[in-house]
Scaffold this motif. Sequence first.
Motif, PDB file in Angstrom:
ATOM      1  N   GLU A  93      -7.776   2.089  -2.703  1.00 39.95           N
ATOM      2  CA  GLU A  93      -6.457   2.716  -2.634  1.00 39.95           C
ATOM      3  C   GLU A  93      -6.248   3.647  -3.822  1.00 39.95           C
ATOM      4  O   GLU A  93      -5.772   4.777  -3.671  1.00 39.95           O
ATOM      5  CB  GLU A  93      -5.373   1.636  -2.605  1.00 39.95           C
ATOM      6  N   GLU A 110       0.825  -1.212   0.000  1.00 41.85           N
ATOM      7  CA  GLU A 110       0.000   0.000   0.000  1.00 41.85           C
ATOM      8  C   GLU A 110       0.857   1.258   0.000  1.00 41.85           C
ATOM      9  O   GLU A 110       0.535   2.242  -0.679  1.00 41.85           O
ATOM     10  CB  GLU A 110      -0.954  -0.004   1.197  1.00 41.85           C
ATOM     11  N   GLU A 111       1.945   1.238   0.748  1.00 42.40           N
ATOM     12  CA  GLU A 111       2.821   2.410   0.778  1.00 42.40           C
ATOM     13  C   GLU A 111       3.483   2.618  -0.580  1.00 42.40           C
ATOM     14  O   GLU A 111       3.638   3.754  -1.044  1.00 42.40           O
ATOM     15  CB  GLU A 111       3.899   2.260   1.852  1.00 42.40           C
ATOM     16  N   LYS A 168      -8.660   6.846  -3.868  1.00 40.75           N
ATOM     17  CA  LYS A 168      -8.277   7.940  -2.972  1.00 40.75           C
ATOM     18  C   LYS A 168      -7.534   9.030  -3.750  1.00 40.75           C
ATOM     19  O   LYS A 168      -7.582  10.201  -3.391  1.00 40.75           O
ATOM     20  CB  LYS A 168      -7.389   7.419  -1.830  1.00 40.75           C
ATOM     21  N   HIS A 169      -6.862   8.630  -4.809  1.00 34.84           N
ATOM     22  CA  HIS A 169      -6.079   9.576  -5.599  1.00 34.84           C
ATOM     23  C   HIS A 169      -6.806  10.043  -6.858  1.00 34.84           C
ATOM     24  O   HIS A 169      -6.592  11.165  -7.311  1.00 34.84           O
ATOM     25  CB  HIS A 169      -4.753   8.929  -6.010  1.00 34.84           C
ATOM     26  N   GLN A 193       1.232   9.181  -6.059  1.00 36.01           N
ATOM     27  CA  GLN A 193       1.638  10.553  -5.758  1.00 36.01           C
ATOM     28  C   GLN A 193       2.611  11.084  -6.797  1.00 36.01           C
ATOM     29  O   GLN A 193       2.543  12.257  -7.189  1.00 36.01           O
ATOM     30  CB  GLN A 193       2.267  10.611  -4.365  1.00 36.01           C
ATOM     31  N   ASN A 214       0.841   4.118  -2.877  1.00 37.80           N
ATOM     32  CA  ASN A 214       0.639   5.532  -2.575  1.00 37.80           C
ATOM     33  C   ASN A 214       1.743   6.380  -3.192  1.00 37.80           C
ATOM     34  O   ASN A 214       1.482   7.455  -3.758  1.00 37.80           O
ATOM     35  CB  ASN A 214       0.596   5.760  -1.063  1.00 37.80           C
TER      36      ASN A 214
END
Length: 209
Positions: free
Chosen positions: A118, A58-59, A121-122, A66, A62
Amino acid sequence: MTIEKRREREKEEMKELILSAASDIIAIEGFDKLSIRKIAKKIEYSPAIIYHYFNDKEEILNNVMQRGYKKIISAVSSTEMKNTSPEERLVEMTRNYIEAALNMPDEFMAAQLNKSNEALKHTSWLFKGASKEKLALSELCQCLQDIYKDKEADENTIELTAQMIAVSTLGLIMKLTVERNLVEEQRQRLIDFYSKEIVLRIANGNKIK
């Protein structure tokens, strides 16, 4: 270079290697198929090494999202547009956004078509109040506000107009990505016509009377 600086540089290089590998896997197989094991195999390291730099998948996701979003923000926030008219700025923002997305077509498509929480969210920006949370949409709304500066502009109408411009732009990007064998001249004609004609019509059609 000190030992500390060299270690920091090596750490950043390794993180970049991991994220680049993750981006490649996502572009080819999609978000759902990404795994620590696949990343490790691609970079020819053990999974344990990856956990030394990131807590979990998940990190990594992200960070990948990003990075892509930062490219889009950079495209629509160019300082070169600050001294132009709001209409000209809107045209350039649209064109820059399209070109930025087309420069990373597989990664962009994989992100936009993914339905996981996930990813959403972006990539979600159709909800009410999105312009206060999504910087790219906020930039678009600000441009529309400048276009409507002599009118009493309704905040909700401005946001809805920005969202419709974003939706239609996304549609063009996706079609250009699918038909990626278009002659470059025709590709640019489509982008120019859409940016200069269609987007401005959407914006001007919603000017407050």
